[in-house]
Design an enzyme around this catalytic site. Structure first.
Site, short mmCIF file in Angstrom:
data_model
loop_
_atom_site.label_atom_id
_atom_site.label_comp_id
_atom_site.label_asym_id
_atom_site.label_seq_id
_atom_site.Cartn_x
_atom_site.Cartn_y
_atom_site.Cartn_z
CE LYS A 281 -4.08 -1.35 3.11
NZ LYS A 281 -4.98 -1.54 2.21
NE ARG A 355 -10.71 -10.07 -1.39
CZ ARG A 355 -12.00 -9.24 -2.21
NH1 ARG A 355 -11.85 -9.37 -3.77
NH2 ARG A 355 -11.38 -7.79 -2.68
N1 BES Z 1 -7.87 -3.89 4.81
C1 BES Z 1 -7.99 -3.16 2.99
C2 BES Z 1 -9.63 -2.53 3.30
C3 BES Z 1 -9.24 -1.26 3.98
C4 BES Z 1 -9.42 0.09 2.79
C5 BES Z 1 -9.84 -1.27 5.21
C6 BES Z 1 -9.73 0.61 4.04
C7 BES Z 1 -10.21 -0.10 6.09
C8 BES Z 1 -10.05 1.25 5.53
C9 BES Z 1 -8.01 -4.70 2.23
O1 BES Z 1 -7.78 -5.75 2.66
C10 BES Z 1 -7.95 -3.78 1.19
O2 BES Z 1 -7.26 -3.58 1.01
N2 BES Z 1 -8.90 -3.87 0.16
C11 BES Z 1 -8.21 -3.51 -1.17
C12 BES Z 1 -8.78 -4.97 -1.70
C13 BES Z 1 -8.31 -4.66 -3.37
C14 BES Z 1 -7.44 -5.18 -3.63
C15 BES Z 1 -9.09 -5.98 -4.41
C16 BES Z 1 -9.27 -2.58 -1.05
O3 BES Z 1 -10.32 -2.41 -0.85
O4 BES Z 1 -8.23 -1.53 -1.63
ZN ZN Z 2 -5.63 -5.12 2.27
#
Ligand code: BES
Ligand code: ZN
Ligand code: ZN
Length: 510
Positions: A281, A355
């Site tokens: 990230k 997931r």
């Molecule tokens: N933990 C994050 C989701 C999240 C984002 C929680 C903001 C709280 C605040 C999750 O694991 C993630 O990074 N999801 C990605 C999925 C994508 C790569 C398909 C997302 O939502 O960008």
């Molecule tokens: Zn994530």
């Protein structure tokens, strides 16, 4: 915090302050509200004077403090907003607003004039519950890393006064119950707020063991070698990057309060830190990712409340815990992992790790316990925050009865849920060319719903509800001012109140 019930008027209880409420006044409204007559008498006409000076407007978030001329007690008058929009959430927020305003002001004990918050459509029982929520959660401070408290209210007395009537037993029971729930929320926040260096998967397992010991729950912890024997390839893949903090799956069993009750499994995403892994990230998005364990920690809080309240159904808590960090042992985009139920996941983005972990946790929960229902809580997608913001969680469910039960619990507790659809469009999108499902899609559409469509593959047809709590799980300095006063900066423990309420109201037999 403590919550007590007193039969007397708030003004005669020996507390540092009395809390009362006032509705928003109209532009041309001049007559002093009769409902404040008792307060005005005890405060020697000061309230009436402040009304005449238009200091009291009754707007939400307005807090006016009156000192008694003899210096003996204070009156805290909190705005309730327009009478036509009064409900229990107004009470919850108002109580929290008052407690927050009193922080550091030398008020240790607070007597609440229940009658001031018991106005149609809010009954005295519902008002009392909301006051308990508002004061407990509004007074909450995360103190582990701070030398001392700001000085929050320590004791709330719900003063029945003119609400004293034949439903006193119901009222006392409601306060008792709500105290247990609010304490569980605070307990959950204390764990969810811990940073990732401390709150490792093993630490979450330890918290579960300690809770189990305290409440007599059976707790099982699967470590990485056990997870390998069980073919939990999802949790192992996500947790594989962290040598310091290896993954765990934690199971808690509450046997149920009814003889032939339902079994409900509650499953939580417990990513103790989500850096994104190899699909790392950007720095700003990483800042709050210690809260990516919020679903799993909420499951602990739900089990705590369920056991203390002796809810009718048998409740199985399953926590999928891992740290998602990049290293030479991390899983990679392109990897294919085999999960507990035999299905394979094509990993396209290591940041869609929640997931992958839930795949094993859900599959294990349904195969091992054959629950009548399964509910999962997860800070799963950024798309959820875009769609619904920071107060409302997404509800996706394959079962209308379960969904409407959760929506009813949501309406009763003030933790907002909004149901979203799950269609074949979403199901098609998560199919993989080389495995059964893929964890990410090349087109950015309905990210919350494709995540749900993915999870559906692991519940084996069990009636299932998914709560994506990404937005509501925590507040930041940026969003704090838009949130109710009972949400402090940091973990909110979202889900504990709504799911506990759902379990309490769940029918005795399945
Ligand atoms: N933990 C994050 C989701 C999240 C984002 C929680 C903001 C709280 C605040 C999750 O694991 C993630 O990074 N999801 C990605 C999925 C994508 C790569 C398909 C997302 O939502 O960008
Ligand atoms: Zn994530
Ligand atoms: Zn995550």
């Amino acid at each position: 915090m403590k919550a007590l019930v007193d039969r007397r008027e708030a003004t005669s209880a020996a507390s540092d302050a009395v809390l009362s409420g006032v509705f928003e006044r109209g532009e041309k409204e001049t007559a002093f509200p009769r409902t404040l007559a008792k307060e005005d008498a005890a405060w020697k006409g000061l309230v009436h004077a402040a009304w005449d000076h238009r200091e009291i407007k009754g707007k939400r978030r307005e807090v006016t403090v009156f000192h008694r001329p003899d210096g003996q007690s204070r009156l805290v008058l909190v705005g309730l907003g327009p009478r036509a929009r009064f409900d229990h959430e107004v009470v919850r927020r108002a109580a929290a607003e008052a407690v927050k305003a009193l922080k550091g002001k030398g008020v240790r004990t607070l007597a609440v004039r229940l009658a001031a918050f018991t106005q149609d459509p809010v009954t005295s029982e519902v008002a009392a519950r909301a006051v308990v929520d508002g004061t407990y959660l509004g007074a909450y401070e995360f103190l582990k890393y701070r030398a001392k408290s700001d000085g929050a209210v320590e004791e709330t007395t719900i003063a029945l006064g003119e609400e004293l009537g034949r439903d006193e037993t119901i009222l006392r029971k409601a306060v008792d119950e709500q105290r247990t729930i609010a304490e569980s929320v605070v307990w959950t926040r204390d764990i969810a707020n811990l940073p990732a260096d401390t709150a490792s998967p093993e630490r979450l397992a330890e918290e579960a063991r300690a809770l189990g010991k305290e409440l007599g729950l059976k707790v099982t912890v699967f470590d990485e070698s056990k997870l390998a024997e069980m073919h939990c390839g999802g949790i192992l893949a996500v947790g594989g990057g962290s040598t310091a903090h290896p993954p765990r799956m934690v199971v808690l069993e509450y046997p149920g309060g009814a003889r032939r009750g339902k079994t409900i499994a509650v499953v939580g995403k417990g990513i103790t830190f989500d850096s994104g892994g190899i699909s790392i990230k950007p720095a700003p998005s990483m800042a709050n990712m210690k809260f990516d364990k919020s679903g799993a920690v909420a499951v602990l809080g739900i089990l705590r409340a369920a056991a203390l309240l002796k809810v009718p159904p048998r409740v199985i808590g399953v926590l999928g815990c891992a740290e998602n960090v990049p290293s030479g042992t991390s899983y990679r985009p392109g990897d294919v992992v085999r999960t507990f139920n035999g299905k394979t996941i094509e990993v396209l983005n290591t940041d869609a790790e929640g997931r992958v972990v839930l795949a094993d946790a859900l599959a294990y929960a349904v195969a091992q316990y054959r629950p009548d229902e399964v509910i999962d809580l997860a800070t799963l997608t950024g798309a959820q925050v875009v769609a619904l913001g920071d107060d409302t969680a997404a509800l996706i469910s394959t079962d209308d009865r379960l969904a409407s039960g959760l929506l009813a619990a949501s309406a009763a507790t003030g933790e907002p849920l909004w149901r979203m659809p799950l269609t074949d469009f979403h199901r098609e999108l998560v199919k993989s060319e080389i495995g059964d499902v893929r964890n990410s899609i090349e087109i950015p559409v309905a990210g919350t719903l494709t995540a749900a469509a993915f999870l559906e593959n692991f519940v084996d047809g069990t009636p299932w509800a998914h709560l994506d709590i990404a937005g509501a799980a925590y507040t930041t300095p940026l969003t704090r001012k838009y949130q109710p006063a009972y949400q402090n900066i940091g973990a909110t423990a979202f889900g504990v109140r709504v799911v506990t309420r759902y379990l309490m109201d769940s029918p005795r037999s399945g």
